[in-house]
Design a protein around this motif. Structure first.
Motif: not given
Lengths: 84, 516
Positions: A13, A16-17, A20, A35, A39, A42, A46, A68-69, A72, A75-76, B11, B18, B41, B74, B78
């Motif tokens: 992760s 990838f982050i 990103l 957004w 990320v 998230i 982790q 996590f919540t 989300i 993200f929403l 969530s 979503i 998602f 992830i 990406i």
């Protein structure tokens, strides 16, 4: 106890982050979007997942799910705002 | 545990929303990045669902499955973002391409693109419209062998040379010609520009042509006009030079003619002057001749009269002498009455004799100069004019002793007779004339003053002019004073006049005294 899969997951992760961030670096506005925050949350979740194996198991577990919540929810918001 | 369960439910619900939104959008927009995101998602939904099962329903541990799904989550996100970025870049490139095409195709210039080997790979719409061909019709051949240049091998060589120069990095520009779709020739301002990459290697060439037919036509027209104008100027210059030469010749001729004319003019002027002088002399001579003729006639007449009177006078004188002698013999001569008569006859004879002598002197103008006594001359004149002044004018004389001048007695008589006659005629009624002779500085000065009506100032200057007179035509010709002045001047003398209207006139005649 820290689990090997969780650590590998965190390392992957992290990679990838970083990738990103490298990918969107030319768009400074992207870093401030819901957004991107999602990320990051998230990713934090982790971290807590890995950390809960070593210290404060129940507290970090709650924090993991909380982040996590929140991720989300971010993200929403981001999707409703058509950031992506 | 409850808190975790609540968070998981929240969530889960949010992820379902979503997912629904993303699936809807994915279907609507057919965007693969959204589909991948939806997939990510969906993985999260599974993770959340396993969490709910684990914490709410006490299901067995799904941690391993969660970790695997999270590892995929992830990269999926990406990947989605990567695709999104690529899509955005592609979109920008498409927009950029459209802009470029819009500029490229709608440019006024005829434009194309050559690859680094000089093959035509792009032709803009303007060039295609100009040539009346679409790009597919244009052969992909080396540019210099293209249809643009096939009308002239010379032009082909030119473009070959231009490509060579452009391959060295130069921007080449020259004028050329192209034929359009209607086979009409156009003048083109052509440029070939090399395009470099970041390594400074040539990757393309841009051939560009601007139609300059109108400009060229105007230039050619201008050139023609210029040449015509130059020709005209040269022609006119030649004409001018010829005209200048002619004018120089003419000028020389004119100068010569001018000199001749000046010379002739001078001759004419001299001749005119001579003629004027001659005319004056002629006029003077004519006048003198007239006067001389007149005087000669008068002299002849008076001499004849004198001679004719002298004969009978001699008879009378002889008769009276004889009568006197006879009366003496008869002793009658002492008789008073007879004596008086005889004396009267003698006196009359003497007077006639004196008058005749005077007339003789007056008419004697052709004899030589002699010493003349002015007093005698004056007295002779008075005798001649006796009839005019008796009972009217009192003559007062004041003579100097022996005022002698060397002159012609007749001409002097003429002068003084004129002056005295003028003096007498100027007196209306009774008057007085004073005649004075004097001697001063070797000159004899004779002054005749009258108290007649005088002469007006405006006439004083004219009195010596020939034919000028204020008298009636019967009384004067206007030549008297003119001749008198001439005679006096001939003897180196002077004649002066002073007059005042109503008071009289004074004439002064100055003549050099004769050396005795």
């Amino acid at each position: 106890m820290v689990q090997g899969e969780e650590v590998i997951n965190l390392i992957i992760s992290s990679v990838f982050i970083i990738y990103l961030i490298f990918l969107i670096r030319w768009q400074s506005n992207s870093l401030r979007t819901f957004w991107f925050v999602g990320v990051v949350l998230i990713f934090c979740s982790q971290i807590f997942t890995v950390a809960e194996g070593a210290y404060f198991t129940s507290l970090l577990n709650i924090l993991e799910h909380l982040f996590f919540t929140l991720a989300i929810i971010f993200f929403l918001i981001s999707i409703v705002k058509k950031e992506v | 545990m409850i808190a975790i369960t609540i968070l998981n439910f929240i969530s889960f619900t949010a992820i379902i929303i979503i997912l629904a939104i993303l699936l809807y959008r994915s279907l609507k927009l057919r965007d693969p990045s959204i589909l991948i995101l939806a997939f990510a998602f969906a993985l999260l939904l599974i993770i959340t669902f396993t969490n709910i099962l684990e914490h709410f329903f006490g299901a067995p541990d799904f941690d391993k499955w969660e970790d695997i799904l999270e590892i995929i989550f992830i990269p999926s996100i990406i990947l989605s973002i990567h695709i999104k970025i690529l899509q955005s870049e592609l979109k920008n490139k498409i927009i950029s391409e459209r802009k470029f095409r819009a500029i490229f195709n709608n440019s006024f210039s005829l434009m194309g693109l050559l690859d680094r080997w000089g093959n035509m790979i792009e032709v803009n719409k303007t060039a295609q419209n100009f040539a009346g061909k679409s790009f597919s019709d244009v052969d992909v051949v080396p540019f210099h062998k293209g249809k643009w240049w096939e009308h002239s091998t010379e032009e082909q060589e030119k473009i070959k040379e231009a490509l060579f120069l452009a391959s060295k990095g130069e921007i080449v520009r020259f004028e050329t010609t192209h034929y359009d779709g209607n086979n009409e020739m156009h003048y083109i301002d052509f440029t070939l520009t090399p395009i470099f990459n970041h390594k400074k290697e040539i990757i393309y060439y841009i051939p560009e042509g601007r139609k300059i037919s109108q400009l060229k036509k105007a230039q050619l027209e201008l050139q023609k006009h210029k040449e015509k104008l130059e020709e005209l100027v040269n022609e006119k210059t030649k004409e001018l030079n010829l005209a200048l030469e002619d004018s120089k010749k003419l000028n020389k001729e004119l100068e010569g003619s001018n000199k001749t004319l000046k010379s002739k003019n001078e001759t004419l002027r001299k001749q005119r002057q001579y003629l004027e002088e001659t005319l004056k002399k002629l006029e003077s001579t004519q006048e003198q001749l007239i006067e001389s003729e007149k005087m000669a006639s008068l002299g002849t007449l008076t001499a004849g009269i004198a001679h004719e009177i002298n004969n009978p006078l001699n008879f009378i004188l002889g008769g009276i002498t004889g009568l006197d002698r006879y009366l003496s013999k008869q002793d009658l001569s002492q008789e008073e009455d007879i004596k008086v008569l005889i004396d009267a006859i003698h006196t009359g004879i003497e007077r006639i004799s004196t008058i005749i002598k005077s007339l003789g002197k007056y008419s004697d103008v052709n004899t030589d100069n002699v010493n003349c006594d002015i007093n005698k001359v004056l007295d002779d004149c008075l005798i001649i004019l006796h009839n005019q002044h008796k009972n009217k004018v009192e003559i007062k004389k004041n003579y100097v002793e022996k005022p002698v001048v060397f002159a012609n007695e007749g001409r002097l008589h003429q002068v003084f007779l004129n002056l005295l006659q003028n003096a007498i005629q100027s007196i209306d009624g009774k008057g007085e004339i004073a005649i004075v002779t004097g001697r001063e500085e070797g000159n004899i000065i004779t002054t005749i003053s009258d108290n007649g009506h005088g002469i007006e100032k405006k006439y004083i200057k004219k009195i010596f002019d020939p034919f000028f007179t204020t008298k009636d035509p019967q009384k004067g010709t206007g030549l008297g004073l003119y001749i008198s002045k001439k005679i006096i001047t001939d003897y180196n003398g002077k004649i002066n006049f002073s007059s005042s209207v109503g008071k009289g006139t004074k004439v002064e005649v100055i003549l050099p005294e004769a050396g005795i």
